[in-house]
Design a protein around this motif. Structure first.
Motif, PDB file in Angstrom:
ATOM      1  N   PRO A   1      18.614  36.998  27.317  1.00  0.00           N
ATOM      2  CA  PRO A   1      17.935  36.235  26.263  1.00  0.00           C
ATOM      3  C   PRO A   1      18.808  35.151  25.623  1.00  0.00           C
ATOM      4  N   ALA A   2      20.099  35.150  25.940  1.00  0.00           N
ATOM      5  CA  ALA A   2      20.996  34.103  25.439  1.00  0.00           C
ATOM      6  C   ALA A   2      21.720  33.463  26.620  1.00  0.00           C
ATOM      7  N   ASP A   3      21.918  32.150  26.549  1.00  0.00           N
ATOM      8  CA  ASP A   3      22.639  31.428  27.602  1.00  0.00           C
ATOM      9  C   ASP A   3      24.141  31.593  27.397  1.00  0.00           C
ATOM     10  N   LEU A   4      24.837  32.064  28.441  1.00  0.00           N
ATOM     11  CA  LEU A   4      26.285  32.265  28.374  1.00  0.00           C
ATOM     12  C   LEU A   4      26.979  31.197  29.224  1.00  0.00           C
TER      13      LEU A   4
ATOM     14  N   ALA B   1      25.930  34.566  33.523  1.00  0.00           N
ATOM     15  CA  ALA B   1      26.260  33.256  32.949  1.00  0.00           C
ATOM     16  C   ALA B   1      25.375  32.179  33.576  1.00  0.00           C
ATOM     17  N   VAL B   2      25.137  31.103  32.824  1.00  0.00           N
ATOM     18  CA  VAL B   2      24.323  30.009  33.347  1.00  0.00           C
ATOM     19  C   VAL B   2      25.170  28.811  33.760  1.00  0.00           C
ATOM     20  N   SER B   3      26.448  28.793  33.358  1.00  0.00           N
ATOM     21  CA  SER B   3      27.312  27.695  33.786  1.00  0.00           C
ATOM     22  C   SER B   3      28.774  28.108  33.734  1.00  0.00           C
ATOM     23  N   VAL B   4      29.572  27.468  34.591  1.00  0.00           N
ATOM     24  CA  VAL B   4      31.025  27.585  34.550  1.00  0.00           C
ATOM     25  C   VAL B   4      31.584  26.167  34.560  1.00  0.00           C
TER      26      VAL B   4
END
Length: 253
Positions: free
Chosen positions: A79-82, A106-109
């Motif tokens: 529910p939260a973008d990491l 996670a949604v991005s590195v």
């Protein structure tokens, strides 16, 4: 049931009953890696929120035709973008970090260029390196049945991150300082994040040599919160996944 996370083409706006044609890479994954055939059923995600059940109805010139048979109501995303900002490490450590970050939700590195980074990303090799990193993320997303693609961004400096800090509801900075990892506050739990309506969390991890006091001062001035990962010192390739795992488990409670 097998799962396919689409990449490389725009498949937005699809609904049950529509036909979808995944790109060659996704088709190869279905036919060669998963050994699927005409008539087999699977779940499909377009990477930005569209999730469906589907059936392979045809194969032509190595490309798969999918019939979307319904909506997949199972929610596998957090529910939260990491967002992980990783000080560039030596060797193949970034490969492992990206793979684990993908599996942990996670949604991005974003590779972070920091004062104590030993590795210098050379322009002539950067494109090839980033293509490999994105491929690693895509493969991990398929394996872990992600419904959203993790994006590997171009590297940025600490200064640039500080300028963008306001984008994130919370920016967490695990920092060992001189007193051990317990010097900061414990990382926030899912209930903390939910109560404060936090939907976007950035995590800043230093390279092997750690984060300099100047960088810590810059980040905290921009709003970053120093947090604790316990009383032990963790390697750079362990710290990010450790905090991501803690947040993932809390958010899924």
């Amino acid at each position: 049931m097998q799962h396919l996370l689409l990449s490389g083409e725009n498949h937005t706006g699809k609904t049950a009953g529509d036909i979808m044609y995944p790109d060659k890479a996704c088709s190869d994954h279905l036919l060669r890696s998963l050994r699927m055939r005409i008539g087999d059923e699977l779940t499909v995600s377009d990477g930005i929120g569209g999730n469906f059940t589907a059936r392979i109805t045809a194969v032509s010139d190595g490309r798969v035709e999918l019939l979307l048979t319904g909506e997949d109501i199972v929610q596998r995303e957090l529910p939260a973008d990491l967002h992980l900002f990783q000080g560039v490490p030596k060797g193949d450590k970034m490969d492992r970090i990206i793979r684990q970050a993908t599996e942990l939700g996670a949604v991005s590195v974003t590779p972070l260029l920091m004062n104590r980074c030993v590795v210098k990303l050379k322009a002539e090799r950067t494109a090839k390196k980033f293509a490999r990193w994105q491929q690693i993320a895509d493969e991990a997303a398929h394996q872990s049945k992600r419904q959203r693609r993790l994006v590997v961004h171009e590297p940025i400096t600490v200064g640039t991150l500080c300028e963008r800090a306001g984008i994130y509801d919370r920016l967490l900075l695990p920092y060992e300082a001189s007193a051990g990892m317990a010097c900061g506050e414990p990382a926030e739990t899912a209930s903390d994040l939910s109560e404060k309506r936090i939907r976007s969390v950035g995590i800043v991890i230093g390279p092997e040599g750690g984060i300099t006091s100047t960088e810590v001062a810059m980040l905290t001035a921009a709003g970053a919160r120093i947090c604790s990962l316990g009383s032990r010192i963790l390697r750079t390739e362990t710290a990010g996944p450790a905090l991501l795992a803690r947040l993932m488990l809390s958010l899924e409670e």
